[in-house]
Design an enzyme around this catalytic site. Structure first.
Site, mmCIF file in Angstrom:
data_model
loop_
_atom_site.group_PDB
_atom_site.id
_atom_site.type_symbol
_atom_site.label_atom_id
_atom_site.label_comp_id
_atom_site.label_asym_id
_atom_site.label_seq_id
_atom_site.Cartn_x
_atom_site.Cartn_y
_atom_site.Cartn_z
ATOM 1 N N GLY A 32 -7.111 25.351 58.939
ATOM 2 C CA GLY A 32 -5.745 25.879 58.916
ATOM 3 C C GLY A 32 -4.831 25.101 57.992
ATOM 4 N N HIS A 38 -7.497 27.097 49.864
ATOM 5 C CA HIS A 38 -8.128 28.021 50.824
ATOM 6 C C HIS A 38 -8.070 29.461 50.289
ATOM 7 C CE1 HIS A 38 -6.581 24.762 53.656
ATOM 8 N NE2 HIS A 38 -7.871 24.753 53.906
ATOM 9 N N VAL A 177 -8.968 23.576 43.557
ATOM 10 C CA VAL A 177 -7.661 24.023 43.065
ATOM 11 C C VAL A 177 -6.726 22.806 43.079
ATOM 12 C CG1 VAL A 177 -5.704 25.565 43.473
ATOM 13 C CG2 VAL A 177 -8.037 26.353 43.949
ATOM 14 N N SER A 187 -4.389 20.103 52.892
ATOM 15 C CA SER A 187 -3.440 20.262 54.000
ATOM 16 C C SER A 187 -2.721 18.944 54.276
ATOM 17 C CB SER A 187 -4.173 20.718 55.259
ATOM 18 O OG SER A 187 -4.918 21.885 54.984
ATOM 19 N N ARG A 188 -3.395 17.841 54.006
ATOM 20 C CA ARG A 188 -2.799 16.527 54.281
ATOM 21 C C ARG A 188 -1.684 16.173 53.299
ATOM 22 N NH1 ARG A 188 -8.228 15.553 56.014
ATOM 23 N NH2 ARG A 188 -8.286 14.725 58.146
#
Ligand code: AMP
Length: 290
Positions: A32, A38, A177, A187-188
């Protein structure tokens, strides 16, 4: 998609059963906090498969530090909206209890592929990854599964998991990417403050330096590591956990560059740990942009 995320394995199986006749099923496993990295995986899956499933599950088994698990960003609503805009058919977002109703007694252990790089610094991490990926493969029974080259060691381990256990899934690797300054999307990255964000691309610069040196004919690994590390400025917010040069097949460190290698690094930026890697081809004149 036009429907809410599916939270139970039973519902996912029933919904998928009705769709299998349409053609290939592709799965994009994620934790997520979705971003353009993603999205690239999802777009690849969308091009190749009749049904695209995105799983969103922050897997406790693969976190070696409780505070990292606790701080991991979660944004199911916006993730589901992004999936919808990308034409994802099904979002599978199970709870921890759904995935692990009992403390597991059986798990996947990973051999030499997990000896170095992240495996060395994150005990149990890849066993946790391999275990949840095996579970997801069993649950979704996808024809294709999409993973990012950003997590090159993970990708190699998942490929080997599928091979070793004869899993009828094709594992597809998708290029990393990046932001325009080279920072790999993660995400971090959301956890970085402005000053940390400015420092974060130094990991990419270090790897890019190694790639340039390898392309220019440098073969001595100590020299490559030295010049790569020199790209990381001395700053109290930065701590290089590792910068290694490994064989792309077994992820073991090499002493001398004789063929294509992977340069991989992990950099702590404040309290956030970032990883990245670049494939380096010897004597290939100018390295291509990645
Ligand atoms: P995560 O949600 O971080 O577990 O990542 C889910 C999948 O997305 C993994 O296969 C990652 O390798 C992939 N991924 C994460 N960041 C990127 C990126 N910047 N480019 C391409 N793939 C990525």
């Amino acid at each position: 998609m036009g429907s809410d995320p599916i939270s139970t394995i039973a519902d996912l199986r029933t919904t998928l059963a009705a769709r299998r006749a349409n053609g290939l099923v592709g799965v994009v496993p994620t934790m997520g906090a979705l971003h353009a990295g993603h999205a690239s995986l999802i777009t690849h899956a969308r091009h190749e498969c009749a049904t695209v499933v995105v799983s969103i599950f922050v897997n406790p088994l693969q976190f070696d530090r409780p505070e990292d698990l606790q701080r991991y960003p979660r944004s199911l609503e916006t993730d589901a909206a992004l999936c919808e805009s990308l034409g994802v058919d099904l979002v599978f977002a199970p709870s921890v209890e759904e995935m692990y109703p009992k403390q597991p007694e059986c798990s996947v252990s990973v051999g030499r592929l997990a000896d170095h790089l992240c495996g060395r610094f994150r005990p149990g991490h890849f066993a946790g990854v391999a275990t949840v990926v095996l579970k997801l493969f069993e649950i979704v029974q996808a024809d294709r599964a999409y993973f990012g080259e950003k997590d090159a060691q993970q990708l190699a381990i998942v490929r080997r998991l599928a091979f070793d256990f004869n899993l009828p899934v094709r594992v597809v690797g998708v290029p990393t990417v990046r932001e325009s300054d080279g920072l790999a999307l993660s995400s971090r990255n959301q956890r970085l403050d402005a000053a940390e964000r400015a420092l974060a691309p130094t990991l990419y610069r270090a790897l890019h330096r190694v790639r340039g040196d390898v392309a220019a004919g440098v073969t001595d690994v100590s020299e490559l590591k030295r010049s790569g590390t020199a790209e990381i400025p001395v700053d109290h917010r930065l701590k290089l956990e590792y910068l290694e040069i490994v064989d792309p097949d077994d992820f073991q460190p090499v002493q001398q560059v004789g063929r294509t290698v992977v340069a991989a690094g992990a950099l702590w930026v404040g309290s956030t740990r970032l990883i990245d890697n670049l494939t380096c081809a010897p004597g290939s004149a100018m390295p291509s942009a990645e």
